[in-house]
Design an enzyme around this catalytic site. Structure first.
Site, mmCIF file in Angstrom:
data_model
loop_
_atom_site.group_PDB
_atom_site.id
_atom_site.type_symbol
_atom_site.label_atom_id
_atom_site.label_comp_id
_atom_site.label_asym_id
_atom_site.label_seq_id
_atom_site.Cartn_x
_atom_site.Cartn_y
_atom_site.Cartn_z
ATOM 1 N N LYS A 29 0.653 -1.207 0.290
ATOM 2 C CA LYS A 29 0.029 -0.296 -0.190
ATOM 3 C C LYS A 29 0.443 1.626 0.267
ATOM 4 O O LYS A 29 0.686 1.905 -0.937
ATOM 5 C CB LYS A 29 -0.911 0.191 1.876
ATOM 6 N N THR A 30 1.631 1.302 1.173
ATOM 7 C CA THR A 30 2.513 2.941 1.388
ATOM 8 C C THR A 30 3.736 2.663 -0.367
ATOM 9 O O THR A 30 4.322 4.064 -0.346
ATOM 10 C CB THR A 30 3.978 2.199 2.188
ATOM 11 N N ASP A 215 -1.647 7.137 3.725
ATOM 12 C CA ASP A 215 -1.410 6.698 3.939
ATOM 13 C C ASP A 215 -2.439 6.051 5.546
ATOM 14 O O ASP A 215 -2.816 6.968 5.911
ATOM 15 C CB ASP A 215 -0.182 6.135 3.973
ATOM 16 N N GLU A 216 -2.346 4.329 5.797
ATOM 17 C CA GLU A 216 -3.403 4.293 6.769
ATOM 18 C C GLU A 216 -4.733 5.146 7.366
ATOM 19 O O GLU A 216 -4.650 5.786 8.570
ATOM 20 C CB GLU A 216 -2.481 4.950 7.918
ATOM 21 N N GLN A 246 -6.383 -3.194 10.224
ATOM 22 C CA GLN A 246 -5.052 -2.624 10.971
ATOM 23 C C GLN A 246 -5.377 -1.285 11.964
ATOM 24 O O GLN A 246 -4.901 -1.137 12.177
ATOM 25 C CB GLN A 246 -3.921 -1.612 10.156
ATOM 26 N N ARG A 600 4.566 -6.738 11.477
ATOM 27 C CA ARG A 600 5.944 -5.907 10.682
ATOM 28 C C ARG A 600 7.657 -6.705 10.298
ATOM 29 O O ARG A 600 8.445 -6.627 10.313
ATOM 30 C CB ARG A 600 6.715 -5.338 11.944
HETATM 31 P P1 ATP Z 1 1.621 -2.258 5.777
HETATM 32 O O1 ATP Z 1 0.323 -2.515 5.726
HETATM 33 O O2 ATP Z 1 2.690 -2.574 7.268
HETATM 34 O O3 ATP Z 1 1.333 -0.327 5.883
HETATM 35 P P2 ATP Z 1 2.499 -2.162 2.914
HETATM 36 O O4 ATP Z 1 0.800 -2.474 2.252
HETATM 37 O O5 ATP Z 1 2.579 -0.719 3.075
HETATM 38 O O6 ATP Z 1 2.425 -2.516 4.898
HETATM 39 P P3 ATP Z 1 4.782 -1.327 1.971
HETATM 40 O O7 ATP Z 1 5.330 -1.579 2.746
HETATM 41 O O8 ATP Z 1 4.076 -1.126 0.985
HETATM 42 O O9 ATP Z 1 3.352 -2.756 2.275
HETATM 43 O O10 ATP Z 1 5.151 -2.831 1.107
HETATM 44 C C1 ATP Z 1 5.831 -3.719 1.636
HETATM 45 C C2 ATP Z 1 7.407 -4.974 1.518
HETATM 46 O O11 ATP Z 1 6.778 -5.203 0.365
HETATM 47 C C3 ATP Z 1 8.088 -3.542 1.362
HETATM 48 O O12 ATP Z 1 9.174 -3.949 1.957
HETATM 49 C C4 ATP Z 1 8.022 -3.557 -0.130
HETATM 50 O O13 ATP Z 1 9.228 -2.935 -0.715
HETATM 51 C C5 ATP Z 1 7.954 -5.088 -0.453
HETATM 52 N N1 ATP Z 1 6.886 -4.787 -1.817
HETATM 53 C C6 ATP Z 1 5.635 -4.708 -1.909
HETATM 54 N N2 ATP Z 1 5.307 -4.138 -3.548
HETATM 55 C C7 ATP Z 1 6.054 -5.165 -3.798
HETATM 56 C C8 ATP Z 1 5.893 -5.933 -5.362
HETATM 57 N N3 ATP Z 1 5.622 -5.228 -6.452
HETATM 58 N N4 ATP Z 1 7.651 -6.295 -5.837
HETATM 59 C C9 ATP Z 1 8.441 -6.374 -4.425
HETATM 60 N N5 ATP Z 1 8.786 -5.809 -3.788
HETATM 61 C C10 ATP Z 1 7.626 -5.276 -3.404
HETATM 62 MG MG MG Z 2 2.209 0.692 4.685
#
Ligand code: ATP
Ligand code: MG
Length: 736
Positions: A29-30, A215-216, A246, A600
């Site tokens: 997402k981030t 975000d969030e 979350q 995490r």
């Molecule tokens: P959270 O819910 O904990 O906030 P999130 O959904 O925001 O998580 P991110 O932090 O954006 O998730 O991504 C999680 C990890 O996966 C990061 O290390 C990111 O670089 C990696 N990642 C996300 N998408 C890809 C992708 N398509 N290919 C490779 N790595 C990825």
């Molecule tokens: Mg995130």
């Protein structure tokens, strides 16, 4: 490397209009927010300064900005509006607040300012601050403001509420006169600004941005959401990303229904679901889902991963919180020996107060650490106050300590009196404490002020005598009583005051731990030695570069670490709330919090729970958290550390425990290398008289005898260079 999967790419390329990215933890997402911003700037020709991105914490904002610098370069990234609701709101009000009569240079009042303001109002209105504690009043006012309730709309239906209303009205009036805003005002006035622009038909702030990204989103509250809608009023380019699993700030007015409101308010929104987790091993993802699947209200969604199964999650039972801290340290050290960096590690706990014992273990071992989103234990205000009294008792010439506590808690010694005392000291060439002698000769200090200063001197003189007689812990107790420090916090009767009291209890526990350890080493525990250690450690810490991160689970949102140690997994601690029937919402929120904690971790997760825990100065019996018992067997491996510090495999707990099978531990983590596989294990037979052992400070030695002391076992050891000493067995490692 695939940079974006199909749904991520879809969200990044979404041309315009409302967009909801709704997805589980670690699904990118981030990453979508980051890439989407980069795409808007680099490909779609949107000006960087017309993009606003909101995140939840300052740390997350810094992280986002640094990732954007990587994608866009420093120059462009600097022009983006990236920050928290508060920081961005304040910045916008400085630019556009004129519309609602705000001056550009308004001040922002933090907690201390607010409290001082309330205290003054109480004094002017002749309201007893013992009956109406400023902190409690502020909490109440803040709560109403978060609900968007106005002071004149408050139902003042009791004598108490009438006072609250009166104080609140004064508080608002004086903020205005002082040209100041509190944190709640930033958002409220922001909303007011949007309304006013709408009424006047002017554009201003509503026209400032072309794209808003959040975000969030699950943790935004109603006021924040209204603000976002206002900013996106014309173009509706509002992109929100979130995960209802979350949502962990229900108690702060955050409202998970925002995600539903968003759909209702934007029926044409494009909705993108991300289902692939890239962050964690398959075992970690499966374990996290098992816990959150049991919440009563939940939007159905999938989360899977192509990542390897990975190591089992280690669930470790320990005798007490000190053994837990030693164990956490051992996990960290072993990984450091394998080449990991301290920065790869995070240690989580449910409550700030749990950090002290963990911090002590890391400090003593000289492992660099930092506390995220909180203050290191020995830097918390109340702990520093107490330490200042201890130092002053040992060394009354310390002017810094004198100044810190001469009027803490408030004893009517004002700034003017202190200034006059300081000039007197200067004139006489003495330190402040000595300048208290023969005060009756000092013309500039009135008799009333003089008596107060003399009482303070008598107090410190008393401490000077007692410090040589009391045990360190008894002495701290004496200080907290005699100064009225404890009582003043008790009177405050607020959540914050309770937390402070808890920290002071922890300080006492720290000294009790110190006494116990000294007595095992046959040393005399003195405050002076203890303070010396504390001072040494904090210097070592400051020199630190890469450090272990320590934080509450709340502060961990959005972050990721290769290795996570999740401590204190006991009933009534985690879950902390929601244990009574009828508190399903609270329990659901604890579940979501556990889901956040587990997700995490990227590679390795260790969860610890103890059989007895000292917390807030009380000992409680530890029962393994239901969340650990709910983890699928295939994801975990269980261990038990006995009072010798020895690790053995343990049977699986929980519903299927009857079949308790022995775990075939095949773990490549070196801290498990001394696991006693297979054979029946007797707690007290692991280390015998004659065993060769090693101690962190005293080096190698041979055990002479063993003796049980309460929960622990102490060993008399003949050390090669230090002679015979008695130490707890958990400080020894087998050296055979
Ligand atoms: P959270 O819910 O904990 O906030 P999130 O959904 O925001 O998580 P991110 O932090 O954006 O998730 O991504 C999680 C990890 O996966 C990061 O290390 C990111 O670089 C990696 N990642 C996300 N998408 C890809 C992708 N398509 N290919 C490779 N790595 C990825
Ligand atoms: Mg995130």
């Amino acid at each position: 490397m695939v940079e974006l999967n199909a749904p991520q790419a879809q969200a990044v390329a979404h041309p315009s209009g409302p967009l909801l990215v709704f997805a589980g933890a670690g699904s990118g997402k981030t990453r979508v927010i980051t890439f989407r911003i980069a795409n808007l700037v680099a490909r779609e020709g949107v000006s960087a300064h017309r993009i606003l991105a909101v995140t939840f914490t300052n740390k997350a904002a810094r992280e986002l900005r640094s990732r954007l610098e990587g994608l866009l370069g420093e120059d462009l990234a600097r022009r983006l509006w990236v920050g928290t609701f508060h920081s961005l709101g304040a910045k916008l009000l400085r630019l556009h607040g004129g519309t609602i009569g705000l001056k550009k240079d308004f001040a922002i009042y933090d907690g201390t300012d607010q409290k001082a303001l309330i205290a003054r109002i109480l004094k002017d209105l002749a309201i007893d601050s013992k009956e109406y504690a400023p902190k409690a009043l502020l909490g109440q006012i803040g709560h109403y403001k978060q609900q968007n309730i106005r002071v004149d709309a408050l139902a003042a239906d009791s004598a108490h509420m009438k006072v609250v209303q009166q104080v609140w009205a004064q508080y608002e009036a004086r903020l205005r006169t002082a040209n100041a805003l509190d944190f709640e005002d930033i958002l409220l006035r922001g909303g007011e600004l949007l309304d006013e622009e709408l009424r006047l038909g002017v554009v201003g702030v509503r026209e400032r941005f072309d794209h808003i990204l959040v975000d969030e989103f699950q943790d935004t509250n109603g006021t924040q959401y209204r603000w976002l809608k206002g900013l996106a009023h014309f173009h509706r380019n509002l992109c929100v990303v979130g995960d209802d699993d979350q949502s962990i700030y229900g108690w702060r007015g955050a409202d998970v229904r925002n995600i539903q409101s968003f759909r209702r308010d934007h029926p044409d929104a494009e909705v993108v679901k991300l289902e692939q987790n890239y962050r964690s091993t398959a075992r970690i993802v499966e374990a996290a889902l098992a816990i959150v699947a049991k919440t009563t209200v939940r939007e159905p969604k999938k989360l899977w991963t192509e990542n390897e199964a990975g190591e089992p999650i280690h669930v470790v039972e320990l005798p007490d919180e000190r053994a837990e801290a030693t164990f956490a340290l051992r996990c960290i050290r072993d990984a450091l020996d394998e080449g990991a960096s301290p920065a790869d590690f995070a240690v989580f706990y449910r409550l700030h107060a749990q950090s002290r014992v963990l911090e002590d273990a890391l400090r003593t071992a000289r492992v660099a650490y930092k506390v995220i989103g909180g203050t290191r234990f020995y830097e918390r205000a109340e702990v520093k106050d107490a330490l200042a009294y201890l130092r002053l008792a040992l060394n009354p010439s310390s002017d810094v300590d004198f100044l810190r506590v001469v009027n803490v808690p408030a004893r009517g010694i004002g700034d003017t009196t202190v200034e006059r005392l300081a000039s007197r000291a200067k004139r006489l060439g003495k330190v402040l404490f000595e300048a208290l002698d023969n005060l009756e000769d000092e013309g500039t200090i009135a008799p009333a002020a003089r008596r107060k200063l003399e009482a303070f001197r008598a107090l410190i003189n008393g401490f000077q005598r007692a410090i040589t007689e009391d045990t360190p812990s008894a002495f701290v107790d004496r200080v907290l009583e005699a100064t009225g420090y404890r009582k003043s916090l008790e009177k405050e009767d607020s959540v914050e005051a309770d937390a402070r009291l808890g920290n002071l209890e922890e300080l006492r526990s720290a000294l009790l731990d110190f006494e116990r350890e000294c007595s095992l080493r046959g040393e005399d525990p003195t405050i002076a030695t203890w303070l010396e250690n504390a001072a040494l450690h904090s210097e070592a810490d400051n020199a630190a570069g890469e450090a272990v991160s320590m934080m509450t689970v709340h502060a961990a949102k959005g972050l990721e670490f290769p290795y996570v140690i999740l401590t204190g997994m006991e009933e009534q601690l985690f879950p902390y709330r929601g244990l009574d029937p009828g508190e399903r919402d609270e329990l659901d929120e604890e579940r979501r919090l556990a889901y956040v904690a587990i997700t995490r971790a990227r590679e390795r997760l260790v969860c610890t729970h103890v059989r007895a825990r000292q917390l807030f100065g009380q000992t409680r019996v530890g029962i393994e958290s239901r969340f650990l018992r709910e983890l699928p067997r295939s994801t975990t491996e269980r261990f038990r550390v006995n009072s010798f510090g020895r690790l053995t495999p343990a049977a699986h707990q929980g519903r299927s425990a009857e079949t308790s099978r022995r775990v075939d531990a095949r773990v490549d983590t070196s801290y498990f290398s001394d696991v006693n596989h297979g054979e029946a294990f007797d707690d007290d037979s692991a280390m015998r008289p004659g065993s060769m052992v090693r101690h962190g400070t005293f080096g190698p030695g041979r055990v002479r005898s063993l003796e049980r002391r309460g929960q622990e076992v102490a060993a008399q050891v003949e050390f090669a260079t230090f002679g015979v000493k008695t130490v707890y067995v958990r400080f020894l490692v087998d050296d055979e």
